[in-house]
Scaffold this active site. Sequence first.
Site, PDB file in Angstrom:
ATOM      1  N   LYS A 199      -8.239 -16.277   3.547  1.00 16.40           N
ATOM      2  CA  LYS A 199      -7.987 -15.251   2.530  1.00 16.40           C
ATOM      3  C   LYS A 199      -7.217 -15.843   1.344  1.00 16.40           C
ATOM      4  O   LYS A 199      -7.575 -15.611   0.190  1.00 16.40           O
ATOM      5  CB  LYS A 199      -7.191 -14.116   3.190  1.00 16.40           C
ATOM      6  CG  LYS A 199      -7.035 -12.872   2.370  1.00 16.40           C
ATOM      7  CD  LYS A 199      -6.797 -11.676   3.273  1.00 16.40           C
ATOM      8  CE  LYS A 199      -5.392 -11.576   3.812  1.00 16.40           C
ATOM      9  NZ  LYS A 199      -4.399 -11.154   2.804  1.00 16.40           N
ATOM     10  N   ARG A 257       5.771  -2.079  -3.002  1.00 14.89           N
ATOM     11  CA  ARG A 257       6.257  -3.446  -2.722  1.00 14.89           C
ATOM     12  C   ARG A 257       6.909  -4.061  -3.967  1.00 14.89           C
ATOM     13  O   ARG A 257       6.529  -3.729  -5.095  1.00 14.89           O
ATOM     14  CB  ARG A 257       5.096  -4.301  -2.194  1.00 14.89           C
ATOM     15  CG  ARG A 257       4.665  -3.803  -0.812  1.00 14.89           C
ATOM     16  CD  ARG A 257       3.476  -4.556  -0.281  1.00 14.89           C
ATOM     17  NE  ARG A 257       3.771  -5.960  -0.051  1.00 14.89           N
ATOM     18  CZ  ARG A 257       2.848  -6.855   0.297  1.00 14.89           C
ATOM     19  NH1 ARG A 257       1.581  -6.474   0.441  1.00 14.89           N
ATOM     20  NH2 ARG A 257       3.180  -8.104   0.497  1.00 14.89           N
ATOM     21  N   SER A 298       8.355 -17.797  -1.540  1.00 11.81           N
ATOM     22  CA  SER A 298       7.136 -17.003  -1.672  1.00 11.81           C
ATOM     23  C   SER A 298       6.045 -17.801  -2.372  1.00 11.81           C
ATOM     24  O   SER A 298       6.195 -18.199  -3.530  1.00 11.81           O
ATOM     25  CB  SER A 298       7.427 -15.723  -2.460  1.00 11.81           C
ATOM     26  OG  SER A 298       6.208 -15.144  -2.888  1.00 11.81           O
ATOM     27  N   ASP A 320       3.048 -14.816   8.196  1.00 11.10           N
ATOM     28  CA  ASP A 320       1.945 -13.908   8.529  1.00 11.10           C
ATOM     29  C   ASP A 320       1.633 -13.883  10.023  1.00 11.10           C
ATOM     30  O   ASP A 320       0.932 -12.986  10.500  1.00 11.10           O
ATOM     31  CB  ASP A 320       0.679 -14.304   7.754  1.00 11.10           C
ATOM     32  CG  ASP A 320       0.802 -13.974   6.274  1.00 11.10           C
ATOM     33  OD1 ASP A 320       1.689 -13.184   5.905  1.00 11.10           O
ATOM     34  OD2 ASP A 320       0.005 -14.517   5.481  1.00 11.10           O
ATOM     35  N   LYS A 343       6.223  -6.535   3.586  1.00 12.54           N
ATOM     36  CA  LYS A 343       4.784  -6.799   3.683  1.00 12.54           C
ATOM     37  C   LYS A 343       4.019  -5.470   3.633  1.00 12.54           C
ATOM     38  O   LYS A 343       4.546  -4.475   3.180  1.00 12.54           O
ATOM     39  CB  LYS A 343       4.486  -7.601   4.949  1.00 12.54           C
ATOM     40  CG  LYS A 343       5.130  -8.987   4.946  1.00 12.54           C
ATOM     41  CD  LYS A 343       4.538  -9.862   3.848  1.00 12.54           C
ATOM     42  CE  LYS A 343       5.167 -11.222   3.787  1.00 12.54           C
ATOM     43  NZ  LYS A 343       4.706 -12.020   2.650  1.00 12.54           N
ATOM     44  N   ARG A 356       7.271  -4.768   8.728  1.00 12.16           N
ATOM     45  CA  ARG A 356       6.729  -5.292  10.001  1.00 12.16           C
ATOM     46  C   ARG A 356       7.766  -5.387  11.101  1.00 12.16           C
ATOM     47  O   ARG A 356       7.402  -5.382  12.277  1.00 12.16           O
ATOM     48  CB  ARG A 356       6.043  -6.648   9.770  1.00 12.16           C
ATOM     49  CG  ARG A 356       4.720  -6.473   9.047  1.00 12.16           C
ATOM     50  CD  ARG A 356       3.945  -7.753   8.859  1.00 12.16           C
ATOM     51  NE  ARG A 356       2.646  -7.421   8.248  1.00 12.16           N
ATOM     52  CZ  ARG A 356       1.902  -8.257   7.552  1.00 12.16           C
ATOM     53  NH1 ARG A 356       2.309  -9.492   7.360  1.00 12.16           N
ATOM     54  NH2 ARG A 356       0.747  -7.871   7.051  1.00 12.16           N
TER      55      ARG A 356
END
Length: 433
Positions: A23, A125, A171, A319, A346, A350
């Site tokens: 992705k 976000r 990031s 992830d 995210k 999470r």
Amino acid sequence: MSRTIEITKIRRFSGEISVPGDKSISHRALLLAAIAPGTSRVNGLATGLDILATRQAIQRLGAVVTRISETELDIEGREGSGNLQEPDEPINCLNSGTSVRLLSGLVAGAPFLSVLTGDRSLRSRPMLRIVEPLRRMGASIMGRQEGNCLPLCIHGEKSLTPTDFRLSVASAQVKSAILLAGLSANGETSVTEPFQTRDHTENMLEAAGISIKRTGFMVSLSGPSHPIPINWKIPGDASAAAFFVVGAAIHPGSSLIVRDVSLNPTRTAFLEVLRMMGAEIEVLERAVVFGEPVGTIRVNGCRLKGISIGRERVSLIIDELPILAVAMALAEGTSLVEGAEELRRKESDRIQSLVCEFRKFGLGADEHPGGFSIAGLGRPIAPPFSDAHGDHRIGMSLAILGTAAEGTTIIREAQWIDVSFPGFEALLRRVSI
Ligand code: S3P
């Protein structure tokens, strides 16, 4: 449309699979193609909705996209961000943080108004992390909450001011946004991260003829410049493979092979974590395609032991932490994850989603501000319903947990899985015994 999936306990995983195209690499291939003069071909493109968002975005910005098959496209690009075309309506990035953050960097160098928005999760976000550096480089950006929330209205500048930016959060999306904007700046743009993150933007820019300097956690490039067209061949997504690798690892007696998957070291740290937990994992073949290592993974199931993960490791497994949490729940001994507050920002929070769902299965899990702890040696029992929390990775993690749970695991809102992995459920059934 809302969808429910039902999973029952299995004995083991067996077989040979390949997973959808990566992705992260797919987003970047589309964006670089949009600003490369001439025709690029993208082969092995990821199939999820996130990639559809980026594909539609570059079309709105004037790239001409021709579909060859579901996973293969030709893209006729413009020569640099400055030659993109003003979109005549807002660009909807759906659920995709990578689309909106990388696009922001791209259109910062486009001398017109671009309005970027997304779904409810994406609109909540944080965006200041990209807005601040891009403003500093000369783009005018307005958005809700002083520019921290979508929609963002970005008026770019054909010639941006180069910057030397030190990130407070590790990031890859922010690093990539700044580097893409740096292509439209007059001089050297540098980004320094607190920890290493995935380096696809650097690898792919280099493959497309842009010279990149890397010194420790600092990356720089000189503008103005633009990539050349490339015929990209995208390897399988290591983060998608991780669901099956963990699935096989937690069921003793399993043997699973995953072919043609990205082995970029900034993406495979989860394999190291699983090995430290006692998993038997072998990497069978290796090749390098456009600077990206690719190969085959073989995993055998066995008993796992718990692990402690600290901040220094988190950026390279960000992830995979939800699916690693499933391995931790079934391993012997307590596991602890710290320094992972980014998990709260995210597609869902999470940390909260995982702990809430694990407890429904009767597993011992506790939430901390920057992570979680898991008791281990859990005997999961399927609750009446389990919930994806609007988050593809939570949905898939629960499905893998369901293969080890007593009873039938019913996951509500499982359509969210299509954000990154359409076909996940069919593949899971194919390798389940
Ligand atoms: C991504 C970077 C990561 C990751 C996301 C994809 C990318 O986000 O969580 O799924 O393609 O650059 P951050 O860089 O914001 O941590």
